[in-house]
Design an enzyme around this catalytic site. Sequence first.
Site, PDB file in Angstrom:
ATOM      1  N   TRP A 107       0.748  -1.099   0.001  1.00 38.47           N
ATOM      2  CA  TRP A 107      -0.119   0.218   0.043  1.00 38.47           C
ATOM      3  C   TRP A 107       0.932   1.296   0.105  1.00 38.47           C
ATOM      4  O   TRP A 107       0.393   2.213  -0.868  1.00 38.47           O
ATOM      5  CB  TRP A 107      -1.139  -0.108   1.157  1.00 38.47           C
ATOM      6  CG  TRP A 107      -1.887  -1.165   1.054  1.00 38.47           C
ATOM      7  CD1 TRP A 107      -2.041  -2.202   1.863  1.00 38.47           C
ATOM      8  CD2 TRP A 107      -2.889  -1.249  -0.178  1.00 38.47           C
ATOM      9  NE1 TRP A 107      -3.201  -3.125   1.306  1.00 38.47           N
ATOM     10  CE2 TRP A 107      -3.709  -2.513   0.055  1.00 38.47           C
ATOM     11  CE3 TRP A 107      -3.349  -0.549  -1.155  1.00 38.47           C
ATOM     12  CZ2 TRP A 107      -4.626  -3.182  -0.722  1.00 38.47           C
ATOM     13  CZ3 TRP A 107      -4.421  -0.973  -2.147  1.00 38.47           C
ATOM     14  CH2 TRP A 107      -4.821  -2.124  -1.731  1.00 38.47           C
ATOM     15  N   ASP A 175      -2.188   6.837   5.859  1.00 42.60           N
ATOM     16  CA  ASP A 175      -3.204   5.841   5.293  1.00 42.60           C
ATOM     17  C   ASP A 175      -3.666   5.114   6.533  1.00 42.60           C
ATOM     18  O   ASP A 175      -2.709   4.252   6.878  1.00 42.60           O
ATOM     19  CB  ASP A 175      -2.736   5.288   4.423  1.00 42.60           C
ATOM     20  CG  ASP A 175      -3.568   4.184   3.751  1.00 42.60           C
ATOM     21  OD1 ASP A 175      -4.734   3.633   4.209  1.00 42.60           O
ATOM     22  OD2 ASP A 175      -3.214   3.379   2.728  1.00 42.60           O
ATOM     23  N   LYS A 199     -12.751  -1.696   5.760  1.00 44.32           N
ATOM     24  CA  LYS A 199     -12.043  -2.451   6.575  1.00 44.32           C
ATOM     25  C   LYS A 199     -12.489  -2.654   7.949  1.00 44.32           C
ATOM     26  O   LYS A 199     -12.918  -3.659   8.568  1.00 44.32           O
ATOM     27  CB  LYS A 199     -10.375  -2.199   6.522  1.00 44.32           C
ATOM     28  CG  LYS A 199      -9.952  -1.811   5.195  1.00 44.32           C
ATOM     29  CD  LYS A 199      -9.271  -3.317   4.401  1.00 44.32           C
ATOM     30  CE  LYS A 199      -9.063  -3.003   3.054  1.00 44.32           C
ATOM     31  NZ  LYS A 199      -8.103  -2.177   2.709  1.00 44.32           N
TER      32      LYS A 199
HETATM   33  C1  LIG Z   1      -7.568  -1.809   1.533  1.00 48.43           C
HETATM   34  C2  LIG Z   1      -6.414  -0.527   1.418  1.00 48.43           C
HETATM   35  C3  LIG Z   1      -6.201   0.478   0.527  1.00 48.43           C
HETATM   36  C4  LIG Z   1      -7.303   0.383  -0.893  1.00 48.43           C
HETATM   37  O1  LIG Z   1      -8.394   0.863  -0.564  1.00 48.43           O
HETATM   38  P1  LIG Z   1      -9.500   1.126  -1.589  1.00 48.43           P
HETATM   39  O2  LIG Z   1     -10.600   1.533  -0.810  1.00 48.43           O
HETATM   40  O3  LIG Z   1      -9.630  -0.297  -2.345  1.00 48.43           O
HETATM   41  O4  LIG Z   1      -9.018   1.976  -2.593  1.00 48.43           O
HETATM   42  C5  LIG Z   1      -5.426   1.274   0.711  1.00 48.43           C
HETATM   43  N1  LIG Z   1      -4.432   1.204   1.849  1.00 48.43           N
HETATM   44  C6  LIG Z   1      -4.792   0.283   2.828  1.00 48.43           C
HETATM   45  C7  LIG Z   1      -3.579   0.391   3.744  1.00 48.43           C
HETATM   46  C8  LIG Z   1      -5.631  -0.540   2.594  1.00 48.43           C
HETATM   47  O5  LIG Z   1      -5.610  -1.623   3.464  1.00 48.43           O
END
Ligand SMILES: *Cc1c(COP(=O)(O)O)cnc(C)c1O
Length: 363
Positions: A107, A175, A199
């Site tokens: 990521w 993030d 998530k």
């Molecule tokens: C799942 C995830 C993403 C991507 O998220 P999307 O909503 O599919 O764009 C980005 N960063 C992390 C840490 C993730 O777990």
Amino acid sequence: MIETVKSVVHNFNAGPSVLPREVFEEASQAVLDFNHTGLSILEIGHRTSLFEPVMAEARVLVKELMQLDDDHEVLFLHGGATTQFMQVPMNLLNENELAAYTDTGTWASKAIKEAKLFGHVEIAGSTKETQYTSIPKNLTVSPTAAYLHITTNETIAGTQWKKMPYDCGVPLVADMSSDILSRVLDFNKFDIIYAGAQKNMGAAGVNLVVVNKNILGKVNRPIPTILDYRNHIKEGSMLNTPPVFAVYVAMLTLRWVKKQGGVAALEKLNDAKAELLYTTLDGLPVFKPVVAKEDRSTMNVVFVMEDPALEKEFLDLCKQEGIVGVKGHRSVGGFRASLYNALTIDSVRVLTDLMKDFANKKG
Ligand SMILES: *Cc1c(COP(=O)(O)O)cnc(C)c1O
């Protein structure tokens, strides 16, 4: 359709993932008849007295649960966390400037790739050399960097920052897609926090973005209207039609978080779940956790088997017990058990009991 033999399902999916049962029930009800209006949540206007309170409550709950000060604005935006990979540098990084990024896995790498489209990137710390099995400890951040970006929880690698680089000397961007609302942090020390909802805080289709408004307005490129955070702030996160249903599900999940006692109460539970699973893994020679002890994620537990030939047999057993979503990410292999807020410790116990049985038979 996921086929399981057992009627009770223990959902360890990495995302989209388990949500509280009551959220599913309330959300289903709202699809049929929202707040006794005779209308579905799917057929109401967003600028109505029906939806406006939903958006308002969702924003207030985030402020409250994360104890945010008045400089920090709460937005619910489209496009998932992946859109934030480019929206952050577009709003914060001038072409001739530098942004510092930590490279901790899949990521983080994707975020770095996007930032390079807008300016220069320096890698402040990386664990690429060791297959991302740990979090970098000593960062070098240029004092002139526009910001430092970290990925607080690497969902695929199974690592998690335990000590935040609050003192990095530049604005801090994170993030938090896979550990948002799972533990108490000093959220006001971050200038941007973003997280895809799917998530830990709702359904796919909406992205939580917390922005310190004081860091905006410093880039000289023209920013398309929909991508400029300032426009969303000005319009109260209703610049255009928000993902109405996804915001509603996030709001219900936020209510649930509050009812559980807030983030601190969930953190305690999450620690207990992670401890149970990691202690079991460490005690059974058949299984092998992948991540350095001090950097292990409480949200995504990644492990393999000492003898990879046994992996399929264990996966089949999981299926029989109603355990779903534990197959490892295709890039890592092995197993990954995600222990998000809504997963109960009883589900973890079903998994650890199965591991112990399996280890006894094979050991
Ligand atoms: C799942 C995830 C993403 C991507 O998220 P999307 O909503 O599919 O764009 C980005 N960063 C992390 C840490 C993730 O777990």
